[in-house]
Design an enzyme around this catalytic site. Structure first.
Site, PDB file in Angstrom:
ATOM      1  N   GLY A 239       0.755  -1.235   0.000  1.00 19.66           N
ATOM      2  CA  GLY A 239       0.000   0.000   0.000  1.00 19.66           C
ATOM      3  C   GLY A 239       0.786   1.286   0.000  1.00 19.66           C
ATOM      4  O   GLY A 239       0.199   2.369  -0.081  1.00 19.66           O
ATOM      5  N   PRO A 276       4.204  -5.184  -1.709  1.00 15.12           N
ATOM      6  CA  PRO A 276       4.119  -3.976  -2.535  1.00 15.12           C
ATOM      7  C   PRO A 276       3.699  -4.316  -3.954  1.00 15.12           C
ATOM      8  O   PRO A 276       4.104  -5.336  -4.511  1.00 15.12           O
ATOM      9  CB  PRO A 276       5.549  -3.426  -2.493  1.00 15.12           C
ATOM     10  CG  PRO A 276       6.399  -4.652  -2.324  1.00 15.12           C
ATOM     11  CD  PRO A 276       5.603  -5.575  -1.439  1.00 15.12           C
ATOM     12  N   GLY A 277       2.905  -3.457  -4.534  1.00 14.08           N
ATOM     13  CA  GLY A 277       2.532  -3.594  -5.938  1.00 14.08           C
ATOM     14  C   GLY A 277       2.720  -2.288  -6.662  1.00 14.08           C
ATOM     15  O   GLY A 277       3.545  -2.158  -7.558  1.00 14.08           O
ATOM     16  N   ARG A 314      -8.229   4.705 -14.288  1.00 12.17           N
ATOM     17  CA  ARG A 314      -8.030   5.339 -12.987  1.00 12.17           C
ATOM     18  C   ARG A 314      -8.592   6.760 -12.885  1.00 12.17           C
ATOM     19  O   ARG A 314      -9.223   7.092 -11.881  1.00 12.17           O
ATOM     20  CB  ARG A 314      -6.544   5.330 -12.597  1.00 12.17           C
ATOM     21  CG  ARG A 314      -5.955   3.926 -12.415  1.00 12.17           C
ATOM     22  CD  ARG A 314      -4.557   3.966 -11.818  1.00 12.17           C
ATOM     23  NE  ARG A 314      -4.591   4.413 -10.437  1.00 12.17           N
ATOM     24  CZ  ARG A 314      -4.259   5.624 -10.041  1.00 12.17           C
ATOM     25  NH1 ARG A 314      -3.846   6.533 -10.913  1.00 12.17           N
ATOM     26  NH2 ARG A 314      -4.333   5.947  -8.766  1.00 12.17           N
ATOM     27  N   TYR A 318     -11.267   6.880 -10.033  1.00 16.01           N
ATOM     28  CA  TYR A 318     -10.760   7.432  -8.775  1.00 16.01           C
ATOM     29  C   TYR A 318     -10.508   8.943  -8.825  1.00 16.01           C
ATOM     30  O   TYR A 318      -9.948   9.489  -7.875  1.00 16.01           O
ATOM     31  CB  TYR A 318      -9.421   6.782  -8.408  1.00 16.01           C
ATOM     32  CG  TYR A 318      -9.429   5.280  -8.286  1.00 16.01           C
ATOM     33  CD1 TYR A 318     -10.285   4.627  -7.402  1.00 16.01           C
ATOM     34  CD2 TYR A 318      -8.554   4.507  -9.036  1.00 16.01           C
ATOM     35  CE1 TYR A 318     -10.270   3.255  -7.280  1.00 16.01           C
ATOM     36  CE2 TYR A 318      -8.528   3.119  -8.918  1.00 16.01           C
ATOM     37  CZ  TYR A 318      -9.396   2.509  -8.036  1.00 16.01           C
ATOM     38  OH  TYR A 318      -9.372   1.142  -7.914  1.00 16.01           O
ATOM     39  N   CYS A 346     -17.496   7.175 -25.970  1.00 22.51           N
ATOM     40  CA  CYS A 346     -18.740   7.952 -25.885  1.00 22.51           C
ATOM     41  C   CYS A 346     -19.260   8.006 -24.452  1.00 22.51           C
ATOM     42  O   CYS A 346     -20.363   7.498 -24.136  1.00 22.51           O
ATOM     43  CB  CYS A 346     -19.788   7.367 -26.822  1.00 22.51           C
ATOM     44  SG  CYS A 346     -19.353   7.575 -28.553  1.00 22.51           S
TER      45      CYS A 346
END
Length: 421
Positions: A239, A276-277, A314, A318, A346
């Site tokens: 994270g 971790p990513g 994203r 978000y 669209c």
């Protein structure tokens, strides 16, 4: 730091000009830097020097086989959240004893697959899942190694859609019930308790939430040991955030994160796992796109790109920020202008940025979305029957397409028309 820099007026990925990849592959496309992936993994690995540990890459961030294999050859474990990700990890050569299975909705088929193929541990998230795993393991004559994911009710101070450690989130069991749940697990012959799991969210940009969560995990470890459980492994999740908007202050460094782990948990003598990513893959990738049109609007101008929300979701999902830069380096001191940067889908939500200050651009110019390596290609779709974009991996002066763009015929042939039509 990443390895996407201007040289001689052209943006490069390591030693490869991105415009050359665009000429060969077409746009839009994702591109990843091997050197950046390697550097970011090693930062985490080195941050835990002196502790027994395993850095498990969170595959959901970017799961192309080439990325997985690059990290696996550096010694990474893998954190998977589905049977498909488990299969991807194994196909890339990752041994089962370096794969951790997370997620709130593991099916019995997925449990069976991992038990038969080899697994380091299951991070169990509910009593119901625990009972199902016990049943499957007993049916195979095996014991499933588990941690229980505890929810410490800590606010990670991140976006509501990627917070996972508060009491209202769907993840884990309340830490207040942990001792009862571990007692239940100890009575199940198909399970072997090996540790504790905690994960409080994603894109976390300060260390204090981790400190609060890990202090609670330390207290729980000692309490569970008093209850007779052999707690020797702590899975601390991932994270840690990345600086999407480079003008802002940078999030904590992996070395600072590692020091916090040592301060809060080092006295317990446990093996540490982290997952971790985003920080491994995020700044290791770009999305490269071409300007289709520059459109004058009422009080604003639009850059209409050939990339869209189906390629990079994203911003629409978000309200996420990505720095967007031209592949041709702007002249120093050039006047900038405000553009709304949009795609061709669209939907009004197909908007990457509003009133973004950019150097003047024209039709055909190439731009790059920075920090697009995590939760970019993996979350893309074929909405509007738009092909999934290629993924490209760069290594020094070489590049290779690691996922090809499908043709329209290939996409359409996946459909089956019933015999009555």
């Amino acid at each position: 730091m990443d390895h996407f820099l201007y040289r001689d007026g052209r943006l490069h990925a390591e030693d490869v000009p991105l415009a050359e990849i665009a000429a060969e592959v077409g746009t839009p496309f994702y591109v990843y830097s091997t050197a950046t992936l390697t550097r970011h993994f090693r930062l985490f690995d080195e941050a835990l020097d002196g502790m027994e540990h395993l850095v498990c890459y969170a595959m959901k961030a970017a799961s192309n086989q080439a990325i997985i294999k690059t990290l696996a050859e550096l010694g990474a474990g893998m954190d998977v959240v589905s049977g498909g990700e488990y299969t991807r990890a194994k196909a890339a050569g990752v041994p089962g004893d370096r794969i951790v299975f997370s997620g709130v909705g593991k099916t019995r088929d997925e449990m069976r697959m991992a038990l038969e193929g080899g697994i380091r541990q299951f991070n169990v998230e509910s009593e119901a899942e625990m009972a199902a795993l016990d049943e499957v393991a007993q049916g195979l004559g095996l014991r499933a190694p588990i941690t229980v994911r505890v929810n410490p009710d800590v606010d990670a101070k991140t976006h509501a859609k990627i917070a996972t450690g508060k009491s209202e989130n769907k993840f884990g069991i309340p830490i207040s019930r942990a001792r009862d749940v571990y007692a239940l697990a100890a009575g199940m012959p198909g399970l072997e308790v090996v540790g504790i799991d905690v994960h409080i969210g994603s894109q976390i940009t300060e260390l204090e939430p981790y400190r609060l969560a890990y202090e609670k995990v330390a207290e729980l470890t000692e309490a569970l040991r008093e209850d007779g459980h052999d707690i020797h492994r702590l899975d601390l999740g991932g994270g840690l955030g990345i600086p999407y908007e480079r003008a802002n202050s940078a999030p904590p460094l992996p070395v600072e994160y590692g020091q916090l782990i040592k301060e809060t948990l080092g006295h317990l003598g446990c093996e540490i796992e982290i997952e971790p990513g985003r920080l491994v893959a995020g700044n290791a990738g770009l999305l490269v796109s071409r300007v289709i049109y520059v459109k004058a609007g009422e009080g604003r101008d639009f850059l209409i790109l050939d990339a869209a929300m189906n390629d990079l979701i994203r911003p629409a999902m978000y309200d996420a920020w990505h720095d967007i830069v031209p592949l041709a380096e702007p002249a120093a001191g050039i006047d900038q202008r405000a553009y709304d940067i949009v795609g061709p889908v669209c939907e009004s939500g197909d908007t990457f940025a509003k009133a973004r200050m950019m150097p003047p651009l024209i039709e055909g110019d190439l731009v790059a979305f920075r920090s697009a390596g995590a939760y970019g290609a993996v979350m893309s779709s074929e909405y509007n029957t738009r092909p999934l974009v290629p993924e490209v991996l760069v290594h020094e002066h070489q590049f290779a397409v690691i996922r090809a763009r499908p043709t329209f015929d290939e996409m359409i042939k996946r459909d089956t028309i019933p015999e009555w039509l």
